[in-house]
Design a protein around this motif. Structure first.
Motif, PDB file in Angstrom:
ATOM      1  N   TYR A 163       0.849  -1.186   0.000  1.00 12.94           N
ATOM      2  CA  TYR A 163       0.000   0.000   0.000  1.00 12.94           C
ATOM      3  C   TYR A 163       0.887   1.239   0.000  1.00 12.94           C
ATOM      4  O   TYR A 163       1.776   1.383   0.855  1.00 12.94           O
ATOM      5  N   VAL A 164       0.639   2.134  -0.956  1.00  8.98           N
ATOM      6  CA  VAL A 164       1.468   3.331  -1.122  1.00  8.98           C
ATOM      7  C   VAL A 164       0.575   4.560  -1.124  1.00  8.98           C
ATOM      8  O   VAL A 164      -0.484   4.586  -1.756  1.00  8.98           O
ATOM      9  N   LYS A 165       1.022   5.596  -0.399  1.00  9.30           N
ATOM     10  CA  LYS A 165       0.316   6.876  -0.385  1.00  9.30           C
ATOM     11  C   LYS A 165       1.357   7.981  -0.360  1.00  9.30           C
ATOM     12  O   LYS A 165       2.250   7.996   0.491  1.00  9.30           O
ATOM     13  N   SER A 166       1.259   8.914  -1.324  1.00 11.32           N
ATOM     14  CA  SER A 166       2.287   9.946  -1.448  1.00 11.32           C
ATOM     15  C   SER A 166       2.281  10.916  -0.278  1.00 11.32           C
ATOM     16  O   SER A 166       3.329  11.426   0.115  1.00 11.32           O
ATOM     17  N   ASN A 167       1.109  11.212   0.278  1.00 14.91           N
ATOM     18  CA  ASN A 167       1.037  12.128   1.424  1.00 14.91           C
ATOM     19  C   ASN A 167       0.231  11.479   2.536  1.00 14.91           C
ATOM     20  O   ASN A 167      -0.983  11.674   2.644  1.00 14.91           O
ATOM     21  N   PRO A 168       0.875  10.696   3.385  1.00 14.54           N
ATOM     22  CA  PRO A 168       0.149   9.951   4.427  1.00 14.54           C
ATOM     23  C   PRO A 168      -0.412  10.836   5.530  1.00 14.54           C
ATOM     24  O   PRO A 168      -1.177  10.369   6.364  1.00 14.54           O
ATOM     25  N   HIS A 169      -0.057  12.129   5.547  1.00 22.64           N
ATOM     26  CA  HIS A 169      -0.562  13.018   6.593  1.00 22.64           C
ATOM     27  C   HIS A 169      -1.991  13.494   6.282  1.00 22.64           C
ATOM     28  O   HIS A 169      -2.682  13.998   7.160  1.00 22.64           O
ATOM     29  N   GLU A 170      -2.421  13.352   5.043  1.00 20.42           N
ATOM     30  CA  GLU A 170      -3.764  13.765   4.669  1.00 20.42           C
ATOM     31  C   GLU A 170      -4.709  12.568   4.791  1.00 20.42           C
ATOM     32  O   GLU A 170      -4.986  11.862   3.831  1.00 20.42           O
ATOM     33  N   VAL A 171      -5.189  12.359   6.010  1.00 16.19           N
ATOM     34  CA  VAL A 171      -6.010  11.177   6.262  1.00 16.19           C
ATOM     35  C   VAL A 171      -7.291  11.199   5.445  1.00 16.19           C
ATOM     36  O   VAL A 171      -7.761  10.173   4.953  1.00 16.19           O
ATOM     37  N   GLU A 172      -7.867  12.382   5.270  1.00 19.42           N
ATOM     38  CA  GLU A 172      -9.136  12.443   4.562  1.00 19.42           C
ATOM     39  C   GLU A 172      -8.983  12.010   3.102  1.00 19.42           C
ATOM     40  O   GLU A 172      -9.952  11.634   2.453  1.00 19.42           O
ATOM     41  N   ASN A 173      -7.746  12.054   2.580  1.00 17.17           N
ATOM     42  CA  ASN A 173      -7.511  11.617   1.210  1.00 17.17           C
ATOM     43  C   ASN A 173      -6.752  10.295   1.142  1.00 17.17           C
ATOM     44  O   ASN A 173      -6.294   9.892   0.082  1.00 17.17           O
ATOM     45  N   ALA A 174      -6.596   9.674   2.290  1.00 13.56           N
ATOM     46  CA  ALA A 174      -5.795   8.447   2.332  1.00 13.56           C
ATOM     47  C   ALA A 174      -6.475   7.333   1.547  1.00 13.56           C
ATOM     48  O   ALA A 174      -7.698   7.222   1.511  1.00 13.56           O
ATOM     49  N   THR A 175      -5.661   6.512   0.931  1.00 12.94           N
ATOM     50  CA  THR A 175      -6.183   5.409   0.134  1.00 12.94           C
ATOM     51  C   THR A 175      -6.784   4.334   1.033  1.00 12.94           C
ATOM     52  O   THR A 175      -6.184   3.928   2.014  1.00 12.94           O
ATOM     53  N   TRP A 176      -7.992   3.908   0.720  1.00 11.98           N
ATOM     54  CA  TRP A 176      -8.542   2.702   1.324  1.00 11.98           C
ATOM     55  C   TRP A 176      -8.656   1.685   0.202  1.00 11.98           C
ATOM     56  O   TRP A 176      -8.842   2.047  -0.961  1.00 11.98           O
ATOM     57  N   MET A 177      -8.524   0.457   0.533  1.00 16.21           N
ATOM     58  CA  MET A 177      -8.549  -0.576  -0.506  1.00 16.21           C
ATOM     59  C   MET A 177      -9.365  -1.776  -0.060  1.00 16.21           C
ATOM     60  O   MET A 177      -9.467  -2.070   1.130  1.00 16.21           O
ATOM     61  N   LEU A 178      -9.954  -2.443  -1.035  1.00 18.11           N
ATOM     62  CA  LEU A 178     -10.696  -3.680  -0.798  1.00 18.11           C
ATOM     63  C   LEU A 178     -10.224  -4.717  -1.813  1.00 18.11           C
ATOM     64  O   LEU A 178     -10.179  -4.441  -3.013  1.00 18.11           O
ATOM     65  N   THR A 179      -9.847  -5.873  -1.318  1.00 15.24           N
ATOM     66  CA  THR A 179      -9.431  -6.985  -2.166  1.00 15.24           C
ATOM     67  C   THR A 179     -10.237  -8.220  -1.765  1.00 15.24           C
ATOM     68  O   THR A 179     -10.436  -8.461  -0.571  1.00 15.24           O
ATOM     69  N   VAL A 180     -10.727  -8.946  -2.734  1.00 16.33           N
ATOM     70  CA  VAL A 180     -11.526 -10.145  -2.462  1.00 16.33           C
ATOM     71  C   VAL A 180     -10.669 -11.382  -2.733  1.00 16.33           C
ATOM     72  O   VAL A 180     -10.030 -11.493  -3.787  1.00 16.33           O
ATOM     73  N   PHE A 181     -10.658 -12.313  -1.761  1.00 13.21           N
ATOM     74  CA  PHE A 181      -9.911 -13.560  -1.876  1.00 13.21           C
ATOM     75  C   PHE A 181     -10.880 -14.737  -1.927  1.00 13.21           C
ATOM     76  O   PHE A 181     -11.876 -14.760  -1.203  1.00 13.21           O
ATOM     77  N   SER A 182     -10.549 -15.690  -2.773  1.00 18.91           N
ATOM     78  CA  SER A 182     -11.331 -16.917  -2.891  1.00 18.91           C
ATOM     79  C   SER A 182     -10.480 -18.086  -2.418  1.00 18.91           C
ATOM     80  O   SER A 182      -9.400 -18.336  -2.967  1.00 18.91           O
TER      81      SER A 182
END
Length: 305
Positions: A182-201
C-alpha cells in the motif's frame, strides 16, 4: 368531500414499521419461531389474498395488534393512527378507539412463506412471528461490502462477488495467502488516504481484505481487517493473520474474520484488526518518512473442528 389521497402520499414519505406484538398478547400463537411445513399451495394462495387485507393503507407495512378501524370499517396500523391526527385517511371520519378484532383474529390464523423464499428459505411461519423470523433469516440477502461509497446493492454471495468485480472493479485473487503493498504519497492527509478492498477466494468461500486510514481521536491510524462473505456462524470456522514491518521489526495480528452482516464501519470502529499508528507506519516505510509504503502479508486458514 375532500380526497384522502394527499393523506396517503404524505404518510408514505415517512413509513414506519410497527413493532411485533408483545409475547403476552392474547392473539399471539405459541411456539411462533417454529416454521410450519407441508402447507398446501391452495392454502398459501388463500392466505396471500387475505394477507393483502393486513397491509396498512397508509404506510403499506403489515399491521399488528392493535389494528384500528373507523366507524365505516376502514383500517390502519397503530403507528399511523396518531400520524393522521385520529382521522381516517380514507373517509376522514374520526377514528376513536375502535379495535378491529376480527382482522386481528384472521391474522392469528395465517401461515405465510418467508419473504426471502426466492433466496432459498422454505419456511412457512405464523403471521405474528413471520417478521421476527425475517429479521434473522439466514437466507436474507447481504449488503454490498464495498466501503468506498454508499452502495445500496443487496443480494446473495455469488451476485455480490460479480457486482464487486464488474461494478466496483475490485481486485480478485485466489488462494489463502496474500502479500500486498500500500502506497500513499502524502500519508498526513487522512481524509484523502487510500482505502482498498481486495476479495480472496479460498476453501470454497470469499473473503474481503480491507485496508484504510481513519482518525482515532486526534491521531490518524491505519487498519487492516478481514471480513467473511457469509453468515456469522460460518465465519467462526476460519482464522486469519496479518503482519506488517521492516528493518527486523514487525507488528502481527491474529483473529477471526467478521461476517459482512456486520457493516464495514462497525468492524472498523471496533478496532477488530491490525492497527498501525501513523508514526510506526512511516517508520516501516523507511526513506524520508514523507511517503507511505507498507507491505501487509497474511494468510487465511480453516479451523479444525
Amino acid at each position: 368531500m375532500a380526497s384522502g389521497n394527499s393523506y396517503f402520499d404524505e404518510m408514505r414519505k415517512n413509513p414506519e414499521v410497527t413493532d411485533l406484538p408483545n409475547s403476552d398478547d392474547p392473539m399471539e400463537a405459541e411456539n411462533l419461531d417454529d416454521p410450519v411445513h407441508h402447507l398446501p399451495k391452495s392454502s398459501i394462495a388463500v392466505a396471500s389474498s387475505v394477507r393483502e387485507l393486513l397491509d396498512c393503507p397508509v404506510c403499506l407495512n403489515a399491521m399488528y395488534p392493535p389494528i384500528h378501524q373507523c366507524s365505516n370499517g376502514h383500517t390502519l396500523c397503530s403507528a399511523c393512527k396518531p400520524r393522521v391526527h385520529n382521522r381516517c385517511p380514507t373517509c376522514r371520519h374520526e377514528l376513536g378507539n375502535i379495535r378491529c378484532l376480527a382482522l386481528e383474529k384472521v391474522a392469528s390464523s395465517l401461515d405465510l412463506p418467508c419473504k426471502y423464499q426466492s433466496f432459498g428459505c422454505g419456511g412457512i411461519y405464523p403471521y405474528y412471528s413471520k417478521l421476527k423470523h425475517e429479521a434473522q433469516c439466514t437466507f436474507r440477502p447481504y449488503n454490498c461490502p464495498y466501503a468506498g461509497s454508499e452502495c445500496s446493492v443487496v443480494g446473495d454471495i455469488p451476485s455480490l462477488v460479480t457486482h464487486l468485480k464488474d461494478d466496483h472493479k475490485v481486485d480478485m485473487h485466489s488462494g489463502s495467502t496474500f502479500n500486498h503493498r500500500y502506497v500513499k504519497s502524502n500519508p498526513h492527509e487522512v481524509e484523502n488516504a487510500t482505502w482498498m478492498l481486495t476479495v480472496f477466494s479460498c476453501f470454497g468461500q470469499y473473503f474481503c481484505l480491507h485496508f484504510e486510514a481513519f482518525q482515532l481521536g486526534v491521531s490518524p491510524v491505519y487498519i487492516a481487517f478481514l471480513r467473511f462473505m457469509g453468515n456469522d456462524e460460518d465465519a467462526k470456522n476460519y482464522g486469519y493473520s496479518l503482519e506488517v514491518g521492516s528493518t527486523g521489526r514487525k507488528l502481527m495480528w491474529q483473529g477471526v474474520p467478521r461476517s459482512i452482516r456486520d457493516s464495514h464501519r462497525k468492524v472498523r470502529d471496533s478496532y477488530d484488526g491490525l492497527i498501525i499508528q501513523r508514526n510506526m507506519a512511516l517508520f516501516f516505510s523507511g526513506g524520508d518518512k514523507k511517503e507511505l509504503k507498507l507491505r501487509v502479508t497474511g494468510r487465511i486458514w480453516k479451523e479444525q473442528l
